[in-house]
Each structure stands twice: as structure tokens, then as C-alpha cells.
Design an enzyme around this catalytic site. Structure first.
Site, PDB file in Angstrom:
ATOM      1  N   GLY A 143      33.878  39.452  46.465  1.00  0.00           N
ATOM      2  CA  GLY A 143      34.380  40.807  46.334  1.00  0.00           C
ATOM      3  C   GLY A 143      33.271  41.737  45.913  1.00  0.00           C
ATOM      4  N   MET A 188      32.448  42.828  43.010  1.00  0.00           N
ATOM      5  CA  MET A 188      31.784  42.535  41.740  1.00  0.00           C
ATOM      6  C   MET A 188      31.179  41.140  41.657  1.00  0.00           C
ATOM      7  SD  MET A 188      32.020  45.310  40.067  1.00  0.00           S
ATOM      8  CE  MET A 188      32.977  46.829  40.000  1.00  0.00           C
ATOM      9  N   VAL A 229      33.272  33.937  44.153  1.00  0.00           N
ATOM     10  CA  VAL A 229      33.996  32.841  43.509  1.00  0.00           C
ATOM     11  C   VAL A 229      33.719  31.553  44.271  1.00  0.00           C
ATOM     12  CG1 VAL A 229      36.231  31.975  42.747  1.00  0.00           C
ATOM     13  CG2 VAL A 229      35.782  34.436  42.728  1.00  0.00           C
ATOM     14  N   ASP A 236      45.612  45.409  36.310  1.00  0.00           N
ATOM     15  CA  ASP A 236      45.262  45.338  37.735  1.00  0.00           C
ATOM     16  C   ASP A 236      46.147  44.310  38.437  1.00  0.00           C
ATOM     17  OD1 ASP A 236      43.901  46.142  39.989  1.00  0.00           O
ATOM     18  OD2 ASP A 236      42.221  44.779  39.691  1.00  0.00           O
TER      19      ASP A 236
END
Length: 753
Positions: free
Chosen positions: A23, A25, A28, A136
């Protein structure tokens, strides 16, 4: 997806296996711990590593995620927020996100939608109880695991008791799923902002679009703040609850706890509601429906040109308006019912609590004593907490304990055995293991003068036996003797029990997995040796004062498909095997009820255990085997106490069965994820997770007596773990992850916020 060129081979000592996604940021990855447990590692992109503001936010994310360790969330396993390139490892949750599921298959049906709603409300309850606001909650942050929904990514969450990080000029969140106050005054966002987001999420899950969708994020944000939601396609039974979640004023929304009460009162398929829009059928509903009563006059149908979900005449919105002002009266009624021991339910069933075994038992109220008044505490007892270092502190594990008077003996992982004083947790002695432990192999047991545990060989000592059973003097901790041990019991019986204490003797499987050996527990003197039947491998199975051998053919063991085990009674004096008893498997031994051995029958999907769908009872005298089917397949961790079989699911659902008939006695949804148990106390059953969270249930109807908060950072969602709780009179000794032990008075359990 596979790793890419340029991806690291490992992060923080965890070897990487695959890239799960990337993503704005971070990326994973899927990795493994040393014991083989899968974890998801979030590695922050290099360009953010030098951003001080971002580092502060990432530290907050790690801290928030650590505080949350309950059902339906991903527990933190490890983290390095100060590393050159920060990272965090959490429990790996297998499944598609809600966004992926809706994109591929469209909106959820009624039962799926209700399950999602309850699971997410429970997640918010756990998150809010430890003082965290997620901020979020959106479809890509909800993973639909086989055991239920899980909330992930605490990247912009914050603790209620911590100063909010100033994000100058930034709106942090996803507009279609943000609350009005989050868009207008983000520094003042509280727990009920998450409830608003949950409402938008449920509309999305039910319809495939959000309640405020527009052509641009700016218009969407405007509609969130100023316009009514579009709810026309939401099932009527759910619509009233969702509408209240979407109140523009945070004070008009329910809390997560209040929301759970409302959602659990809805019918299983979100249909079949009465004129009040509330599912009928459970005793507690009779209490809540009185508060939800609306006039019987049918509401007029909304005009065709009325915007969906905004008509004043729809039954759903009429109920919604009444619901908003009635949270506290409804909860007050529920609390009052619990306080008087079941209220109407007790009158109807004649039993305090009155839960007749429905699938939607509530968590109940805390405060009831789980120990009989006559149960005593150890002399001088005070609540305590202790960490027992082992020979391999880089591989922390869980311990298991047994009690002998004022002594508690524990072992597991890199601790062969340790002696703990029950009254204060102080250690008398500890025997350590130098090698890499085998997951699930804990203390063997104890006699009056001897403690027996497992030792694993160090990597630099290949000449040593890979695993041994070690006998230790109970008073001094001095090693008495050791013998190499086999390790096939899990494959044969579904239990890691290659050695067990029988009276004053210990029975082991030899290193070649070819025979049983019985020794005097203290001296190590051999009493007998007995070869396994030809072509088989066997595991010892205790049955009260009796001993059995459970055996399977080498072919089935090698193929990991033991479907036709055979039982042999074992003469404790000579080791002679009695008449064979064939059992249709896979079968996992549970214990003894009414003189008969009880086995849970597994349902396999390939070589994987999908759960349990039957019970077998073996009469040792006649060799007769009787079978009963369960109502469905139950996945989770099995256990047995007081003649009742239990299965505790990964998401905290505990179900009790009569082993004679397979009939479900009761079901209770708890907040203890991945619980093992039960441990039986005075009129109470105790289930506990790797985080040290404990729930006490009534054995009669599954009513919740009390629940504690987590006491350690551990992996949740485990299955097939042995019971972690040891009962010492009125005291509980609880084992948690990372060699943590703690003890408390059952009449004064640690408070759950």
C-alpha cells in the site's frame, strides 16, 4: 504472491515466504516464527523511515495494536518501530478482505450479514475496552477468516488517553466510511466514531455501496456531514440498527456494547421479524421487545419518489427513531435480569441463568463468584505474576502446570520443569532445556516426589537424543534420570502426549517409536517394556485409573490419515495388551464419562482437520463402541470436564455436549479468542487464551461469571492447545505466552475495563 526481486529475505529474523500486498505506507509479507507459526509482517516504505511525524504515528500504531488482543483482531507478535526501516509482525489471518469478497461475489446474504455485524461489534467492544479508537474501519481493513471477521490495521488509531498527533493540513481516513466529526474535528474523535464507520460498513456489505456514495470524495464527505444515508436496500430488520449508528450526533449512537445487545436480538437470517422489527424466540428478547414496542397501526408506504431510506413512513426508520432514545433503558433491563438470577428466564426454565443452549448467548455480567464459599486460598496468598526464563529465551513458549499442596510445578518449551510457590509465585528451582522446543509439548506430570518434563537437544549437540523425558526431584530440582522419547502421539491420537504419569510410574514411548516403557517415576527403574502390535505406532491414553494404547498402522501414520485406530487395554503391572477394540476415526481421546472412554470424531478435508462432528463411547469391559453425531461440524479446541465435552472456537464460542448422545447442552459466545480448556473449579469452568485472558463459565448453562483482560502479549486464535489454567483451591494459576504465569483469587478476578 511470490517475493519480488529486491524484497528482503528476512525481517527481524523472520524468514519471508511471500508478499501479501503493498500500500501507500508499506508492504506486508508472510513469514514464519521459529516454531513454524505464520505471521504477517508490515514493513514501512523506506521513504517514510526518515519522517519523524510518520515514525511517531507508527509507534502509536504498534502501541494501539498491542493493547488490543481479543476476539476478531490480529495480535502483535513482534515489532521494531525504531529500526532503520520500521516493521511490525502480527498474527497471520487467512482470508479475503470484505472489499475483495463484495467485489467478487456481491453483497452478503442475511445470515452472513448478521454474523459480520456481530463480529465487528465484538471487535469494536474489545478495541474500545482497552482505550483505543480505530478511526479507519473500512472494507479493506476487515478480513473474512474462516472463524469470522477480523479487524486489522491500526495505522491511524489512537489511545483515548494519549494526545492526538497533529496532522497539519491532512485528513486521515477514508471519506465514505468516516464519521462527520472525523471530517470536521478529527482531534475530538471518540469511540462512537468507529460505530458510525461500522454502520457505513454494514450498508456496504448489505448493498455493495456505501450510504453516502457520490461522484467525488468531496461530495461524499459533504453527504456524510449533512445528508441522510441511503438505506433502502438494507434488510429491514437491520436498517433500524444501522440508522442509529449513522446518527450525525455521536451521543445519539449506541456504544459497541449496546450495539451488540441490539444485533444479537435480530433473527439469524435478518428476516422473519415481528411487527416491532425485532427477532423473536429467545427469553431475553421478551425483555427488550417491551422497550422497543411501537404502535400496531401499519406505517404508510413511502412515496415512489421519496429518496431511499429517508421516508418518514418506513417501519425501519420509525423503529430507528425509537431505538435512539432507548439504549440505556434496554441495557438497564438486561442488567436487572442478570442481577436477579435470570428473571423471566429463571421462571420459565426453573434454572438460574435460563440459557437453554441457543447459539447467541451473551457475555453476561461480571461479579458472580466462581468459587464455592468453602474453597480456600493457599496460606498467605496474594495475587502474583512471574516470568520463568528457560534455556532458550529467544524462543519463548507457554508453560503448563500441576499443583501439589502449596507447590505448583510447571514446564514447557525451554523449561523442563520449575517449582513455584503457590502463595506468592516465587521460584524454588528451575531445570532448563537447551534446544529448540516442540510446540505443544509441555510438562509430563508429577507424583508426590518427582516432576517429569521434556528436554530438547541443543543444535550444537547432535549426539544427544533429540527429545528426552527427564525426571527431577520435586524438593531440590536435582535431575534423577532421563530417557530418549518418541514423538508420534500427535499423528496417532491428535494429542501431544508421548509420556504420561500413571500412579507412581511414568509410561513413555521409546525413541524408535516401537514400544512402551514403564518406569518408577523417582528411581527410573524399569517395570516393563511392551512392543507395539506389528506394523503399528501407538500412543498412551489415560482413562481414569486405567491405561490404554491407541494404535494406527504405519501406512496411516505416514500418510497423516489415521481413520481406523485400534484401542488396547494395557495391564499396568505387566504392560500386557488386552483385546483390540476398533474405532471409526479420526478420533481424539477426551476422557471418561460413566465408565466409558469418550472420543471426539474429526471431519477431515484432505489431510486437514475441519472440525468435530461426532462422539464415540467405548465400553472397556465389553469392547462395544457407540457413536453419536453432533448437530454440525464444530471447529476449535476440544476438552472435557465433569462428564461433558466442550469445543472452544477460535473466535471465543464455547459449546458443551452430552457425550452419551452428542446433544448440544449450551453455547456461549465469549471474548476469549483461541481459548483452551476447560479447567474445572468449584461450580465453574475456566477457559484461557495465550494472552492470559480468562473467562469463568457456569457448567450448568454456560453463563458468564466473569472475564479478565489480557495479561500478556501472545498469539491468539490457536487451536488444540491444552488447558492453561490450574486450580489451587480458590486460586487460579494461569499460563500465558512468553513463559508468563500469574495467579489471582477467583472471588476477586482482575477487573475487565
Amino acid at each position: 504472491m511470490s517475493l519480488r526481486v529486491g524484497d528482503p529475505a528476512e525481517i527481524g529474523g523472520y524468514p519471508l515466504e511471500a508478499r501479501l500486498g503493498s500500500g501507500g505506507m508499506g508492504t506486508v509479507f508472510l513469514a514464519r516464527t521459529s516454531s513454524g507459526r505464520p505471521v504477517a509482517i508490515k514493513l514501512i516504505h523506506q521513504q517514510f523511515a526518515g519522517d519523524d511525524e510518520f515514525r511517531i504515528r507508527f509507534r502509536q500504531e504498534v502501541a494501539a495494536a498491542r493493547r488490543v488482543s481479543g476476539a476478531f483482531t490480529a495480535a502483535v507478535v513482534d515489532a521494531a518501530p525504531e529500526a532503520e526501516q520500521p516493521w511490525m509482525a502480527t498474527t497471520y489471518i487467512e482470508g479475503h478482505t470484505l472489499a475483495q469478497r463484495i467485489a467478487a461475489n456481491g453483497p452478503l446474504n442475511g445470515p452472513e450479514l448478521r454474523k459480520l455485524a456481530i463480529g465487528l461489534a465484538e471487535a469494536l467492544r474489545d478495541i474500545h475496552r482497552v482505550g483505543v479508537v480505530h478511526r479507519d474501519l473500512k472494507p479493506s481493513n476487515v478480513v473474512l477468516s474462516p472463524e469470522g471477521p477480523r479487524v486489522i490495521d491500526f495505522g491511524i488509531s489512537r489511545a483515548v488517553d494519549q494526545q492526538t498527533l497533529t496532522m497539519t493540513g491532512r485528513v486521515i481516513g477514508t471519506p465514505p466510511f468516516m464519521s462527520p466529526e472525523q471530517l470536521q474535528a478529527p482531534r475530538g474523535v471518540g469511540p462512537r466514531s468507529d460505530v458510525f464507520s461500522l454502520g457505513t460498513l454494514l450498508v456496504y456489505a448489505a448493498t455493495g455501496h456505501g450510504p453516502f456514495d457520490a461522484d467525488s470524495p468531496y461530495l461524499t464527505a459533504y453527504q456524510v456531514v449533512h445528508e441522510k444515508p441511503s438505506l433502502g436496500a438494507v434488510p429491514e430488520a437491520l436498517r433500524a440498527v444501522v440508522e442509529s449508528c449513522l446518527d450525525k450526533d455521536p451521543k445519539g449512537r449506541p456504544s459497541a456494547d449496546e450495539l451488540l445487545v441490539l444485533l444479537r436480538d435480530l433473527s439469524a437470517d435478518l428476516g422473519g421479524t415481528d411487527t416491532n422489527g425485532v427477532g423473536a424466540g429467545r427469553t431475553r428478547d421478551m425483555i427488550t421487545q417491551h422497550d422497543f414496542a411501537v404502535p400496531a397501526t401499519p406505517a404508510p408506504t413511502a412515496p415512489a419518489n421519496t429518496p431511499a431510506g429517508t421516508g418518514t413512513g418506513s417501519a425501519g426508520t420509525a423503529i430507528g427513531r425509537r431505538l435512539r432514545g432507548r439504549w440505556r433503558p434496554v441495557l438497564a433491563a438486561a442488567v436487572a435480569v442478570a442481577a436477579i438470577g435470570g428473571g423471566v428466564a429463571a421462571l420459565q426454565t426453573g434454572a438460574v441463568g435460563g440459557n437453554s443452549g441457543g447459539d447467541n448467548g451473551s457475555d453476561g455480567e461480571k461479579g458472580s463468584s466462581a468459587a464455592a464459599p468453602g474453597a480456600a486460598l493457599p496460606n498467605g496468598f496474594e495475587p502474583w505474576r512471574e516470568t520463568v526464563p528457560g534455556g532458550r529465551e529467544d524462543i519463548p513458549d507457554e508453560l503448563r502446570c500441576v499443583a501439589r499442596d502449596d507447590a505448583v510445578f510447571c514446564g514447557g518449551g525451554s523449561v523442563v520443569a520449575t517449582r513455584i510457590r503457590a502463595q506468592d509465585g516465587s521460584r524454588v528451582w528451575t531445570a532448563k532445556s537447551p534446544g529448540v522446543p516442540v510446540q505443544g509439548m509441555h510438562l509430563v506430570g508429577a507424583t508426590d516426589d518427582t516432576v517429569l518434563g521434556y528436554r530438547f537437544a541443543a543444535e550444537d549437540a547432535p549426539q544427544d537424543p533429540s527429545s528426552e523425558v527427564v525426571a527431577v526431584d520435586a524438593d531440590t530440582g536435582r535431575e534423577l534420570w532421563s530417557v530418549p522419547s518418541g514423538a508420534q502421539s500427535m499423528a496417532v491420537a491428535g494429542r501431544t502426549q508421548d509420556a504420561l504419569v500413571v500412579g507412581s510410574a511414568v509410561v513413555t514411548v521409546d525413541a524408535s517409536n516401537s514400544r512402551f516403557e514403564a518406569r518408577d517415576a523417582h528411581s527410573g527403574e524399569i517395570a516393563w517394556k511392551r512392543p507395539f502390535p506389528a506394523g503399528t505406532q501407538c500412543a498412551p491414553v489415560p482413562a481414569g485409573s486405567q491405561l490404554f494404547a491407541m494404535c494406527a498402522t504405519n501406512t496411516e501414520v505416514d500418510a497423516l490419515e489415521v481413520r481406523h485406530p485400534t484401542l488396547y487395554p494395557v495391564d499396568r503391572a505387566s504392560g500386557a495388551l488386552g483385546r483390540p477394540i476398533a474405532v471409526d476415526g479420526p478420533a481424539v481421546p477426551m476422557g471418561v464419562a460413566d465408565g466409558r472412554l469418550v472420543f471426539l470424531l474429526g471431519r477431515m478435508e484432505g489431510t486437514a482437520l475441519a472440525g468435530y462432528d461426532g462422539v464415540a463411547r467405548v465400553d472397556p469391559a465389553s469392547g462395544k463402541v457407540t457413536y453419536s453425531r453432533l448437530g454440525r461440524t464444530y471447529a476449535g479446541t476440544p476438552g472435557m470436564a465433569g462428564g461433558t465435552v466442550y469445543v472452544s472456537g477460535q473466535t471465543g464460542l464455547v459449546t458443551a455436549f452430552d457425550p452419551a448422545t452428542g446433544r448440544k447442552k449450551w453455547t456461549r459466545q465469549t471474548g476469549v479468542e483461541g481459548a483452551s480448556g476447560p479447567a474445572a473449579g468449584a461450580d465453574a469452568l475456566y477457559f484461557s487464551s495465550a494472552t492470559g485472558r480468562v473467562v469463568a463459565l457456569s457448567p450448568h448453562d454456560g453463563g458468564t461469571l466473569w472475564t479478565t483482560d489480557p495479561q500478556a502479549e501472545g498469539l491468539t486464535g490457536q487451536e488444540n492447545a491444552s488447558p492453561r489454567v490450574t486450580v489451587v483451591g480458590r486460586a487460579l494459576i494461569v499460563a500465558a505466552d512468553k513463559n508468563t504465569l500469574f495467579a489471582f483469587d477467583t472471588q476477586k478476578p482482575p477487573k475487565s475495563d
